[in-house]
Design a protein around this motif. Structure first.
Motif, short mmCIF file in Angstrom:
data_model
loop_
_atom_site.label_atom_id
_atom_site.label_comp_id
_atom_site.label_asym_id
_atom_site.label_seq_id
_atom_site.Cartn_x
_atom_site.Cartn_y
_atom_site.Cartn_z
N ASP A 239 77.72 35.62 65.87
CA ASP A 239 76.89 36.67 66.44
C ASP A 239 77.22 36.97 67.90
N TYR A 240 77.94 36.03 68.54
CA TYR A 240 78.41 36.35 69.89
C TYR A 240 79.49 37.41 69.83
N LEU A 241 80.24 37.46 68.72
CA LEU A 241 81.28 38.47 68.56
C LEU A 241 80.69 39.76 68.00
N TRP A 242 80.02 39.64 66.85
CA TRP A 242 79.42 40.81 66.22
C TRP A 242 77.98 40.48 65.87
N ALA A 243 77.06 41.09 66.55
CA ALA A 243 75.66 40.84 66.24
C ALA A 243 75.34 41.45 64.89
N GLY A 244 74.32 40.90 64.22
CA GLY A 244 73.91 41.46 62.94
C GLY A 244 73.28 42.82 63.15
N HIS A 245 73.11 43.55 62.04
CA HIS A 245 72.51 44.89 62.13
C HIS A 245 71.11 44.80 62.73
N GLY A 246 70.34 43.79 62.29
CA GLY A 246 68.97 43.65 62.77
C GLY A 246 68.93 43.47 64.27
N ALA A 247 69.77 42.57 64.77
CA ALA A 247 69.79 42.29 66.20
C ALA A 247 70.14 43.54 66.99
N THR A 248 71.13 44.31 66.47
CA THR A 248 71.56 45.50 67.19
C THR A 248 70.46 46.56 67.19
N VAL A 249 69.81 46.72 66.04
CA VAL A 249 68.73 47.70 65.97
C VAL A 249 67.61 47.30 66.93
N ALA A 250 67.25 46.00 66.93
CA ALA A 250 66.18 45.53 67.81
C ALA A 250 66.54 45.76 69.27
N ALA A 251 67.83 45.59 69.60
CA ALA A 251 68.24 45.72 70.99
C ALA A 251 68.17 47.16 71.48
N HIS A 252 68.31 48.13 70.56
CA HIS A 252 68.44 49.52 71.02
C HIS A 252 67.33 50.45 70.58
N SER A 253 66.48 50.04 69.64
CA SER A 253 65.50 50.97 69.12
C SER A 253 64.25 51.01 70.00
N THR A 254 63.59 52.16 70.02
CA THR A 254 62.33 52.24 70.77
C THR A 254 61.17 51.74 69.92
N ALA A 255 61.36 51.63 68.59
CA ALA A 255 60.30 51.15 67.72
C ALA A 255 60.18 49.62 67.83
N SER A 256 59.04 49.09 67.37
CA SER A 256 58.92 47.64 67.27
C SER A 256 59.75 47.18 66.08
N VAL A 257 60.44 46.06 66.24
CA VAL A 257 61.32 45.59 65.17
C VAL A 257 60.94 44.17 64.78
N PHE A 258 60.74 43.97 63.49
CA PHE A 258 60.35 42.67 62.95
C PHE A 258 61.52 42.17 62.12
N LEU A 259 62.25 41.18 62.63
CA LEU A 259 63.38 40.63 61.88
C LEU A 259 62.90 39.43 61.07
N VAL A 260 63.14 39.51 59.78
CA VAL A 260 62.66 38.46 58.88
C VAL A 260 63.81 37.54 58.52
N ARG A 261 63.67 36.25 58.86
CA ARG A 261 64.81 35.34 58.63
C ARG A 261 64.48 34.31 57.58
#
Lengths: 137, 554
Positions: free
Chosen positions: A115-137
Motif C-alpha cells: 500500500d506504500y506503492l499503490w494504495a487500495g481503492h478505498g484508501a484513495t477514495v477516503a483521501a480525496h472524497s468530500t463525503a464521509s468514507v467507511f472502510l470495512v476491513r
C-alpha cells in the motif's frame, strides 16, 4: 444525518463483500438513506460480463437482490472505462459527486507493504472524497 | 466468484444492441493464478505469463552466451525466410489488402464494433493519434528521408523494379531519367508505408475487436481463432499463439528500443556536435533508462491520461515538423508532387506487389519481404492496441480510418520528407548532406538530420525531431507493455498495476542488457522470423474474421 449512501462494489469479488454490505444496509436503515451500488467495469469482456450492457444488468440485479434481502431502498449505477486498473479511483470519486452521496461504505483490504506503492481503492477514495468514507476491513 | 444469485449466461441480455455473442464455457480469468511475490499480488494467466517471461530470459541468456554462433544463425534464418518465402509475404500482403477493401465495400461494413448501439470512447483526433503513434510513428521518422533518397540513388542495385537510378557515380543523370527515378523511389517507398502495412494491422485489430467486443471472448490474440479451433483455443493451441505474440511484441519493442536509443544518441551527438558520445553505449543506456522512466509514468497514468496524451503530443509535434518541412522546402513543387506521388503509387502498385517473376531481388526480398515480416511480427501488438481503443466504431469507419486515412498521411509524409531529400540530391548532388549520409556513407540514423540541416532553423527542427523520436518510443513502450500485460493476464485489462510496471521495466532491462552485451540484431532477427508463421496464421484469421462478421446482425 446521512441522505444518500454510495457503496462501490466489485462483482468479481462478491465473496469479499458481505461485511461491507451488511454495514451499508444497517446504516441505510438507521438513517433511512437509500443506497446506490456503484461499480466500474472494463469495456472489454470480463469474468463478470461479456459487455458493459450486460454488466449494467447484472449490477442492477445485484442491487435488487440486496434491496430485498436487507429491506432497504437500493439502486445501481455502473461506469465503464478503457483502463479500469488506473481509472477506477477517479471514476468512483466522480460517481460519488454525481450521486450526491454523503456517505461511502466500501470493503477494503488490511493495508500491507504494497500500500506504500499503490494504495487500495478505498484508501484513495477516503483521501480525496468530500463525503464521509467507511472502510470495512 | 460467488454470484449464484445472478442469472447465468444462458439468456444473455444484449443491452448494447444486437450482437452475436459466442457461447463458451470458458470464463475469463479461469486459468489465472493469483500468486503473491513479496507484498505484491498478481493476477496472471497460467501458463502464458510464466512461459513468456521464462522464454524471454532464456533467449536473452543464450544469445549473450553464444553470441557468435546463435547470433549469426538467427541473422541467416531471417535472410533465408525473407528471400525464400518472399512470395508468401507478398501474396499474404495482397490478400490482406483485398480482404480489407472487400469488407469495406460490402454490407459487412455496417457491423458496429461492440454491438449495434455501442458508442465510441475516443474522439476522432485522439483515436487517429493513437493509431499512428502505435502503428508506425517511429518508422516514419527513421525512414521518411532514408528510403526515398536511398532508392533514388542506391549504388547497390536494389531499386524498386530494377529501374534506373537518378545519380550514378556522383553524377546526375538526364532530366527524364531523374524524374522517372524520383517517381519510382516515391512509389517504392509509399508501397511499404501505405495500404499493405495498414491492412495487416487492420485485419488483426478488427478480428480482435470483433471477437472481444461483439462475441464476448477475452481480449487476447487467441480469441480471433475461436472459429477455427473452437473450445480447444483455451488449451495449448491458444497458449502457443499467445506466447508467440508476447515473444514477438517484447522482442520487437526491446530491439527497437535498443536501436532507437543508439540512433537518438547519434542524432544528439550530430545535432549538438558532441564528439565521442555517438557510439557511447553508456549514453544509449541512459537514454533507455529515461525512456523507460517516462513510459512508467505514462502506464501509471493509464490509457486516457498516458498513452492518449502522449499520442496527441506526438501528433502536434509531428504535424508542426511536417508543416515546417513542407513550407521550408519548395512548397508548390512538393504539393504538386503529392498528387504525382499518389499517381505513381497507384500506377505502380500492381507491379510492386506482384509476388513472382521479378528481377529486383534486392528490393523485393531485402526491403519488401523484410518490411512485411516486420509489420506482421508487430501486428499482435499494434492490432491489440488498436482493438482496445476502437470500440463503438462501425467496421466501415474502422477500415477507412485504419487503412485509407493513414495511407494518405503516409503519402503526404513521404512527399514532404523524401521529396525534400530528393530535391536536395537533385540540386547539389554529391555535395548534399543526404548524399553523404545515405549514399556515400550509409549512416541511416542521421539521414533525417542531414535533410533538416539544409533547411532553415536546423538547430530547432533537429531538436524537435529528437524529442519526437523519444516521445514516440515512450508511447510504443507504454502501449506495448499494456498489450503484453493483457495477453499474459488472459485478456484481463484490470490486472494489478504492478504487472504492467513489471513489463515496462523488463522491456527496458532486456534492451539495455542486449545493448551492452551485444545481440540486438540477433534478437531482432528472431522477432522478425516470427513473421512467417504469423503470416500463415493471419491468412487463416481472415477466414475467421469474415465468418465472424457474417454472423453479426447488420
Amino acid at each position: 444525518m446521512y441522505q444518500k449512501i454510495a457503496v462501490p462494489v466489485d462483482l468479481a469479488h462478491v465473496d469479499r463483500l458481505p461485511r461491507a454490505l451488511q454495514t451499508a444496509a444497517d446504516l441505510s436503515r438507521h438513517y433511512d438513506a437509500p443506497v446506490t451500488f456503484v461499480s466500474v467495469t472494463a469495456e472489454t469482456p470480463t469474468s463478470v460480463a461479456h459487455s458493459p450492457g450486460e454488466f449494467e444488468a447484472k449490477l442492477a440485479a445485484f442491487a435488487q437482490e440486496q434491496s430485498q434481502k436487507h429491506a432497504i431502498s437500493a439502486d445501481a449505477r455502473s461506469y465503464t472505462s478503457t483502463d479500469p486498473a488506473i481509472d477506477t479511483d477517479r471514476i468512483l470519486r466522480r460517481a460519488i459527486d454525481e450521486l450526491g452521496a454523503d456517505l461511502v461504505v466500501m470493503a477494503s483490504h488490511i493495508p500491507g507493504v504494497a500500500d506504500y506503492l499503490w494504495a487500495g481503492h478505498g484508501a484513495t477514495v477516503a483521501a480525496h472524497s468530500t463525503a464521509s468514507v467507511f472502510l470495512v476491513r | 466468484m460467488s454470484t449464484s444469485d445472478e442469472p447465468e449466461t444462458e439468456d444473455l441480455p444484449a443491452p448494447e444492441g444486437a450482437s452475436d455473442v459466442i457461447e463458451t464455457d470458458y470464463e475469463i480469468g479461469q486459468d489465472n493464478i493469483t500468486p503473491r511475490i513479496g507484498p505484491l499480488g498478481l493476477d496472471i494467466h497460467n501458463p502464458v505469463f510464466a512461459i513468456s517471461a521464462g522464454v524471454v530470459i532464456l533467449f536473452v541468456a543464450v544469445i549473450l552466451l553464444f553470441l557468435d554462433s546463435v547470433g549469426g544463425a538467427l541473422g541467416d534464418l531471417r535472410v533465408f525466410l525473407t528471400s525464400t518465402f518472399d512470395w508468401v509475404f507478398l501474396t499474404a500482403g495482397n490478400i490482406f489488402v483485398l480482404v480489407c477493401l472487400g469488407i469495406l465495400i460490402s454490407p459487412l461494413g455496417k457491423v458496429r464494433i461492440g454491438g449495434a448501439e455501442a458508442t465510441p470512447d475516443f474522439s476522432y483526433a485522439g483515436w487517429l493519434a493513437m493509431l499512428f503513434a502505435a502503428g508506425m510513428g517511429i518508422g516514419l521518422m527513421f525512414f521518411g528521408v532514408l528510403e526515398p533518397a536511398y532508392y533514388f540513388a542506391t549504388p547497390w542495385g536494389d531499386t524498386p523494379l530494377g529501374r534506373d537510378i537518378g545519380i550514378v557515380d556522383g553524377e546526375l543523370m538526364d532530366p527524364a531519367t531523374v524524374e522517372a527515378a524520383r517517381r519510382t523511389a516515391m512509389a517504392g517507398t509509399i508501397y511499404h508505408w501505405g495500404l499493405h502495412p495498414w491492412a495487416i494491422y487492420a485485419i488483426v485489430a478488427l478480428s480482435l475487436a470483433l471477437f472481444a467486443y461483439n462475441k464476448g471472448l477475452p481480449l487476447t490474440v487467441r480469441s480471433m481463432f475461436y472459429p477455427i479451433f473452437g473450445e480447444r483455443i483455451w488449451g495449448w493451441p491458444g497458449h502457443v499463439i499467445d506466447i508467440l505474440a508476447v515473444f514477438a511484441t517484447l522482442f520487437g519493442l526491446a530491439t527497437s528500443l535498443g536501436f532507437g536509443a543508439e540512433q537518438a544518441a547519434a542524432g544528439i551527438a550530430f545535432v549538438f556536435e558532441l564528439d565521442g558520445i555517438e557510439d557511447s553505449t553508456n549514453f544509449a543506456v541512459v537514454l533507455i533508462a529515461i525512456i523507460t522512466c517516462f513510459a512508467l509514468i505514462s502506464v501509471l497514468r493509464g490509457l486516457e491520461g498516458g498513452v492518449k496524451r502522449l499520442s496527441e503530443l506526438n501528433m502536434i509535434l509531428a504535424g508542426l515538423l511536417l508543416g515546417f518541412v513542407l513550407l521550408a522546402g519548395p512548397t508548390i513543387a512538393l504539393l504538386s508532387q503529392f498528387i504525382g506521388n499518389f499517381g505513381a503509387y497507384a500506377s505502380e502498385i500492381l507491379a510492386l506487389s506482384n509476388p513472382v517473376g521479378r528481377e529486383d531481388d534486392g528490393y523485393r526480398q531485402g526491403w519488401t519481404a523484410f518490411y512485411w515480416a516486420w509489420w506482421i511480427s508487430w501486428s499482435p501488438f499494434v492490432g491489440m492496441f488498436i482493438a482496445r481503443v476502437s470500440r463503438g466504431r462501425t467496421v466501415r469507419e474502422f477500415i477507412t480510418c485504419v487503412l485509407i486515412v493513414p495511407t494518405l498521411v503516409s503519402v503526404l509524409w513521404m512527399t514532404a520528407f523524401g521529396g525534400n531529400a530528393i530535391n536536395q540530391l537533385i540540386d547539389t548532388v554529391a555535395d548534399a548532406q543526404v548524399f553523404e549520409f545515405v549514399i556515400a556513407d550509409y549512416v541511416p540514423e542521421l539521414s533525417l538530420f542531414a535533410m533538416l540541416s539544409e533547411l532553415p532553423f536546423a538547430a530547432i527542427t533537429s531538436v524537435v525531431a529528437i524529442v519526437l523520436v523519444i516521445v514516440f518510443f515512450v508511447t510504443s513502450s507504454d502501449s506495448g507493455s499494456l498489450v503484453i500485460d493483457t495477453i499474459t493476464a488472459g485478456g484481463k485489462i484490470n490486472a494489478p498495476v504492478s504487472q504492467r510496471v513489471f513489463w515496462v521495466i523488463f522491456e527496458g532491462v532486456v534492451a539495455a542488457v542486449l545493448l551492452i552485451g551485444g545481440g540486438l540484431a540477433a534478437l531482432q532477427a528472431a522477432a522478425i522470423s516470427t513473421g512467417l508463421p504469423f503470416a500463415i496464421i493471419l491468412l487463416v484469421a481472415c477466414y475467421a474474421l469474415i465468418r465472424g462478421l457474417m454472423s453479426e446482425p447488420r
